[in-house]
Enzyme design. Structure first.
Site, PDB file in Angstrom:
ATOM      1  N   ASP A 153       0.857  -1.186   0.000  1.00 35.61           N
ATOM      2  CA  ASP A 153       0.000   0.000   0.000  1.00 35.61           C
ATOM      3  C   ASP A 153       0.899   1.245   0.000  1.00 35.61           C
ATOM      4  O   ASP A 153       1.880   1.317   0.736  1.00 35.61           O
ATOM      5  CB  ASP A 153      -0.916  -0.022   1.228  1.00 35.61           C
ATOM      6  N   ILE A 154       0.524   2.226  -0.831  1.00 34.47           N
ATOM      7  CA  ILE A 154       1.348   3.432  -0.983  1.00 34.47           C
ATOM      8  C   ILE A 154       1.312   4.313   0.266  1.00 34.47           C
ATOM      9  O   ILE A 154       2.244   5.072   0.517  1.00 34.47           O
ATOM     10  CB  ILE A 154       0.893   4.231  -2.242  1.00 34.47           C
ATOM     11  N   GLN A 205     -14.465   2.658   1.661  1.00 35.25           N
ATOM     12  CA  GLN A 205     -13.782   2.364   0.392  1.00 35.25           C
ATOM     13  C   GLN A 205     -13.444   3.684  -0.311  1.00 35.25           C
ATOM     14  O   GLN A 205     -14.300   4.565  -0.423  1.00 35.25           O
ATOM     15  CB  GLN A 205     -14.663   1.491  -0.517  1.00 35.25           C
ATOM     16  N   HIS A 255     -10.369  -4.751  -3.434  1.00 35.58           N
ATOM     17  CA  HIS A 255      -9.041  -5.095  -2.894  1.00 35.58           C
ATOM     18  C   HIS A 255      -9.180  -5.539  -1.454  1.00 35.58           C
ATOM     19  O   HIS A 255     -10.121  -5.161  -0.760  1.00 35.58           O
ATOM     20  CB  HIS A 255      -8.070  -3.916  -3.015  1.00 35.58           C
TER      21      HIS A 255
END
Ligand code: 5GP
Ligand code: ZN
Length: 138
Positions: A32-33, A95, A101
């Site tokens: 995850d960024i 979300q 995801h």
């Protein structure tokens, strides 16, 4: 099928580079960024589905075996004490990217990750009524 303007479609299909930790013919797992914790992974299907309601049966059947492998690898690699497996559907549920995801989030006893809810209660026989209403829709 890919969706033209979907960033997770592009990442899942390798059109945008990512820190990939897992890949098979249906899914890609990436860091995850903006991680909740170091080693926070998200698993994305290569075909577009906005959320669990749109997820095809094949992906639905294959997603948890992949998540289980990733969770075990994340636990070993980070040495974390536990993991949360989390999957948000709809804006009201948190979300923010509308391509299905699953989050795998490493946890420590005292960390800064917050996932929670205030507990409620069922009155009278309303829990059996609710269970019945749900069963009828399966
Ligand atoms: P959601 O809130 O929809 O369940 O989670 C979306 C997640 O995707 C967030 O944790 C966010 O940090 C992550 N994310 C959003 N854009 C990107 C991106 O371009 N690359 C990566 N690796 N993660 C992203
Ligand atoms: Zn997509």
């Amino acid at each position: 099928m890919k969706k033209e303007d979907c960033i997770f479609c592009k990442i899942a299909n390798g059109e945008i580079p990512s820190a990939t930790v897992y890949e098979d013919e249906l899914f890609r797992g990436i860091l995850d960024i903006a991680p909740a914790a170091r080693g926070h992974v998200i698993l994305l299907p290569k075909n577009h589905a906005a959320d669990v309601f749109e997820l095809p049966e094949e992906e639905a059947q294959r997603v948890f075996p992949a998540v289980k492998k990733i969770a075990a690898a994340v636990k070993q690699a980070t040495g974390c004490a536990g993991v949360n497996i989390l999957q948000n559907n709809g804006e009201s549920a948190g979300q923010t990217v509308f391509h299905f995801h699953v989050h795998v989030i490493p946890r420590e006893e005292e960390d800064t990750v917050k996932i929670g809810w205030k507990t409620g209660a069922y009155e009278g026989n309303s829990s059996s009524q609710m269970a019945e209403r749900i069963r009828e829709k399966l």
